[in-house]
Design a protein around this motif. Sequence first.
Motif, PDB file in Angstrom:
ATOM      1  N   ILE A 125       0.837  -1.196   0.000  1.00  0.00           N
ATOM      2  CA  ILE A 125       0.000   0.000   0.000  1.00  0.00           C
ATOM      3  C   ILE A 125       0.873   1.247   0.000  1.00  0.00           C
ATOM      4  O   ILE A 125       0.677   2.184  -0.788  1.00  0.00           O
TER       5      ILE A 125
ATOM      6  N   ILE B  31      -5.421  -7.170  -1.488  1.00  0.00           N
ATOM      7  CA  ILE B  31      -4.723  -5.908  -1.258  1.00  0.00           C
ATOM      8  C   ILE B  31      -3.530  -5.803  -2.202  1.00  0.00           C
ATOM      9  O   ILE B  31      -3.253  -4.739  -2.782  1.00  0.00           O
TER      10      ILE B  31
ATOM     11  N   ILE C 235      -9.330  -2.269  -1.307  1.00  0.00           N
ATOM     12  CA  ILE C 235      -8.585  -2.462  -0.056  1.00  0.00           C
ATOM     13  C   ILE C 235      -9.545  -2.482   1.135  1.00  0.00           C
ATOM     14  O   ILE C 235      -9.403  -3.303   2.047  1.00  0.00           O
TER      15      ILE C 235
END
Length: 400
Positions: free
Chosen positions: A34, A96, A296
Motif C-alpha cells: 500500500i 490488497i 482495499i
Amino acid sequence: MDPLEGEASSPVEYEPVSVKDVLVEMKDTAELLIDLSYSAVLHRNADLAEEVLRLEERMDVLEMRARMSLLMAARSPDDAEQLAPVLGIVAAADQISDAAGDIAKIVLEDIRIPEAMRTALPEAVETLVRGVVSEESSYAGRTLKHIDLESETGIRVIALRRGDEWLLNPGPKTRIEAGDVALLRGPESEIGDVYRTLTGTEYRPPETETPAIEDLERAVDTILHMKNLSELAVDLAYSSVLFDSEELAEEVRNLEVEVDALESRFEAWVLRAAAEAKDPVSLRGLIHLGTSTEMISDAAVDISEGVLRDIAVHPVVGMAVQESDEIITRIEIEAESALDGTDVTGGVPDADATMSIIAIRRPDEGWLLVGDADTALRAGDVVIAKGTRTAAGQFDELAS
C-alpha cells in the motif's frame, strides 16, 4: 509492457512451512505494498512501481503456499471451521496486493493523473523513499542497531531488497550492505539528510501545484480520505482478529460502508471536473485509484469476517499478527502515568515512543478512531497502537 509481464510463473510445490511465518510475511507485504504503490504515484517513480510488481508476484507465491498448508491442516469439521476464516485472511492479503499492483500500473502504463494529486498526497502519506546504498555510505556494513536511525531521526528502514531476496522485517542485527535497495519511511524533514548519507545523492521532493478546478480539488481530497479510511480499516481488521473484538470488526464494516459512499461521490466529482478540464484523459488515473482503494476496504472486511460471524479464528492468526514487522499492541492508560493527558495529533502521540495510535476505547464514549479527530489520552483509555517492538515496549512503560 509491465516490467514483469511475459515472465513465466515459477511452479510452486508443496513443502512443509510454518503457516504463522507465511501469514506474517503476507501481512507485512500487504502493508508495504500500500505504501509503495501510493508513493510510486506521488513521485511518478517507475522504480518504486516495479518494486510493487515484484512484491505482488511474491505475494502470489505466499498465497499458494498458505492455501496448501491450510488444506493439509484440516483433518476434521472443527478444523475446517477454524481454518475457513484463515483462508479468508489469506485471500484478503492477496486482494490488497492486486489493488496495489493496479495502482502501480498507473505509473508503469503511463495512465495519466492530474498534477493536483501530488499537492495533496504529502499530507496523507508518510514520506517513503527508495534508495540504493552507495559504496561510500557510512551506513554500509553496519547494523541497524549501530546506526540507530529510528531513535536519532525517526526514519525507519522498513525493507531491504538484496538482489531477489526481500528482508521485510529488518531488526537491530540486520546489516546494511552496499548495493542494497533500501526503503525508508519517516518525517519528510529528516528524509533528506538520511537519503544523502545512504545514497550519496540529494533527495528531491516532488514539485507540486494547486488545483485550479473546484470539483477536481474535491475529488483529490476524497480519494485521499478514502485511502486513509481503507488503511485504517485494514489495521482495525487485524486488531479485531488479534483481540477477538466484535466491536472492532463492526468498525471495519462501518468504514467499508463509508468508503463505498465516498467512492460514489468521488466518481461524480471526477466526471464534473472532466467537463472543465483542458485534457479530461488526465483524470483517468483518478478513476483507477478510486476503484483500487475501495478494493482495499473490501479486503479489510474479509480479514475480520470470522470475528463478525462469531467463528473462533485459529490461534495461529493472532500469533502472526503479533509477530509481524509492525506489531499491534493494546495498552490501558493508568492514572498519573507519562501518557495520561498526552496530546495525540493525527494519530501520533506527543511522547518519546514512536507509536501510531489506531483507535481508543474510552469508557464513557466507546471507540474513537484517532485518524478522524485529534484528542488527548486519558486515564482508563484502552489504546490500540502500531509500531516497532522497541517502540511498543517503550509505549507500554509510559502508560504505567
